[in-house]
Design a protein around this motif. Structure first.
Motif, mmCIF file in Angstrom:
data_model
loop_
_atom_site.group_PDB
_atom_site.id
_atom_site.type_symbol
_atom_site.label_atom_id
_atom_site.label_comp_id
_atom_site.label_asym_id
_atom_site.label_seq_id
_atom_site.Cartn_x
_atom_site.Cartn_y
_atom_site.Cartn_z
ATOM 1 N N THR A 82 -7.748 123.611 22.173
ATOM 2 C CA THR A 82 -7.029 122.487 21.595
ATOM 3 C C THR A 82 -5.699 122.944 21.014
ATOM 4 O O THR A 82 -4.672 122.276 21.172
ATOM 5 C CB THR A 82 -7.877 121.815 20.502
ATOM 6 N N ARG A 83 -5.692 124.093 20.341
ATOM 7 C CA ARG A 83 -4.449 124.617 19.794
ATOM 8 C C ARG A 83 -3.402 124.827 20.889
ATOM 9 O O ARG A 83 -2.209 124.604 20.666
ATOM 10 C CB ARG A 83 -4.708 125.934 19.069
ATOM 11 N N ALA A 84 -3.855 125.238 22.055
ATOM 12 C CA ALA A 84 -2.914 125.482 23.149
ATOM 13 C C ALA A 84 -2.223 124.203 23.598
ATOM 14 O O ALA A 84 -1.102 124.249 24.125
ATOM 15 C CB ALA A 84 -3.645 126.126 24.326
ATOM 16 N N GLY A 117 1.416 123.378 22.404
ATOM 17 C CA GLY A 117 2.556 124.002 23.056
ATOM 18 C C GLY A 117 2.720 123.625 24.507
ATOM 19 O O GLY A 117 3.572 124.186 25.201
ATOM 20 N N ASP A 118 1.928 122.662 24.973
ATOM 21 C CA ASP A 118 1.956 122.262 26.389
ATOM 22 C C ASP A 118 1.976 120.735 26.465
ATOM 23 O O ASP A 118 0.930 120.093 26.538
ATOM 24 C CB ASP A 118 0.724 122.816 27.102
ATOM 25 N N PRO A 119 3.170 120.111 26.399
ATOM 26 C CA PRO A 119 3.249 118.646 26.370
ATOM 27 C C PRO A 119 2.515 117.961 27.517
ATOM 28 O O PRO A 119 1.865 116.936 27.309
ATOM 29 C CB PRO A 119 4.752 118.370 26.429
ATOM 30 N N ALA A 178 3.365 116.432 20.807
ATOM 31 C CA ALA A 178 3.604 116.924 22.165
ATOM 32 C C ALA A 178 3.205 115.903 23.222
ATOM 33 O O ALA A 178 3.869 115.773 24.256
ATOM 34 C CB ALA A 178 2.838 118.235 22.383
ATOM 35 N N GLY A 179 2.125 115.174 22.974
ATOM 36 C CA GLY A 179 1.583 114.297 23.999
ATOM 37 C C GLY A 179 2.173 112.910 24.067
ATOM 38 O O GLY A 179 2.027 112.227 25.083
#
Length: 418
Positions: free
Chosen positions: A82-84, A87-89, A131-132
């Motif tokens: 989840t933390r990743a 950093g990954d929109p 991010a999302g």
């Protein structure tokens, strides 16, 4: 808006507070009153397949106890996967996106709908929301997947207490979709039967023969819109924006973000009106509307939402939700970006929603921050003077905004007293 972080939020889920959030404790006695606000906020408008296995594994986590005492509160841990997402929109959007048919809404709920998160989990999830749901950068419109994801966040968090560390990111999400969030009250949740999903494509923003579109005025022609007013009766899913705002308004940093967004929208809106305070896209021949019908409605909505924030603050101060009003106001002033002034000439640009709340400030916020009426009228009166708006029209605009600002103060007060 697009700094991608929520590190300036200052309350952890184990109860620790920093200076920014002191005076923001929420006694249980205020919770029921907040839930009763929804009826008021909906009553006054003028117009009548799963995600990838890795994502599911990331959100399906057990409860653990925070701290070591016997009375420690349970909390939800946040996994490395989840933390990743923060950093990954693209991956974050996929994790939140409920799909056109809402068949993946369960993933967003598993990710977000918890009473407390262990450690820095709430801040991490705030960065996932950033991010999302946000546009990819200045001048970039929201995609359908991003707009659906914004709806999913609002739906997952409606009618829930939001951890203090998560609140700023949720407020930034609403600010990122300011036009769509302001529109929700017009139709009241499930009131629009013709809205068939959580978002609509850019084609829905095309003007009709009279220069009108139900989504709002001055829209970017290439942007998808979150339809927060959509509700799925069968899945029992709604995105209750008034309830969400009522919850966020307890937290001074989230309050400041919403307040900034409303004031930025007011400046953005005024600088696109005609000298008569009307819609430049209006086309004669509409027997149900004049050039100022829909602009008046929009300005009433803005005044109502600013008044609602002020009424919520007052109510929370009275019931003890805000324990130190001076401290609350100081944090709001600290996190407010400044004053927003309309251009002195009419603008014809149609920026995407994410750019509205991100607009540059015109200077520091002056005077009483919590005098919402003064903050509104300082902007309106200066715009009317610089644009040489006829006195009769400027007076009418001032009055209609004042009416709805005062109405919001009264209506919220009445609902809180029930």
């Amino acid at each position: 808006m697009r700094d991608g972080g929520s590190g300036d939020s200052t309350v952890s889920e184990n109860g620790d507070k920093s200076d920014d959030e002191r005076g923001d404790a929420t006694p249980a006695s205020g919770a029921g009153a907040v839930r009763r606000l929804t009826g008021r906020l909906r009553a006054h408008r003028l117009l009548s397949s799963a995600v990838a296995v890795a994502v599911v594994a990331a959100v399906a986590v057990p409860l653990v106890l925070a701290g070591s005492g016997a009375d420690a509160e349970p909390c939800t841990p946040v996994s490395g996967t989840t933390r990743a997402l923060a950093g990954d929109p693209a991956a974050a959007t996929k994790a939140l996106d409920p799909g056109d048919r809402m068949d993946r809404i369960g993933s967003a709920k598993k990710l977000l709908a918890h009473d407390g998160f262990c450690g820095d989990g709430a801040r991490v999830l705030g960065r996932v929301i950033d991010a999302g749901t946000r546009a990819s950068g200045p001048g970039k419109p929201h995609t359908m997947a991003q707009a659906r994801s914004a709806y999913a966040v609002a739906a997952a968090l409606s009618d829930r207490e939001i951890p203090a560390a998560l609140a700023p990111s949720v407020a930034r999400m609403l600010a990122e979709y300011e036009v769509d969030a302001l529109r929700d009250d017009d139709f009241g949740g499930l009131g629009r039967d013709d809205v068939t999903g959580p978002a609509v494509p850019p084609a829905e923003a095309a003007l009709d023969d009279h220069g009108w579109v139900w989504l709002g005025r001055f829209l970017s022609p290439s942007e998808a819109h979150a339809t927060f007013e959509y509700g799925d009766r069968f899945a029992d899913v709604t995105a209750d924006i008034p309830d969400l705002v009522a919850e966020l308004a307890k937290k001074p940093q989230a309050f400041a973000i919403l307040y900034d967004a409303h004031r930025a929208q007011l400046a953005h809106y005024l600088e696109r009106l005609t000298r008569q305070g009307g819609d430049p896209s209006y086309r004669p021949g509409d027997k149900y509307a004049t050039p100022t019908t829909w602009t008046d409605n929009d300005l009433q909505d803005l005044a109502d939402h600013i008044g609602t924030l002020m009424a919520l603050r007052s109510g929370y101060a009275k019931d003890g939700t805000i324990q130190d009003v001076a401290a609350f106001d100081a944090v709001v002033r600290k996190h407010s970006r400044g004053t927003f002034r309309p251009a002195s000439h009419r603008l014809t640009t149609r920026p995407p929603m994410g750019d509205i709340a991100d607009r540059p400030t015109s200077g520091p916020l002056r005077g009483d921050v919590m005098d919402g009426r003064r903050q509104m009228f300082t902007v309106l009166d200066r715009w009317a003077k610089e644009r040489d708006v006829p006195l009769e029209r400027a007076t009418a605009m001032r009055q209609l905004m004042d009416d709805y600002y005062v109405r919001a103060l009264w209506m919220v007060s009445v609902e809180r007293s029930r």
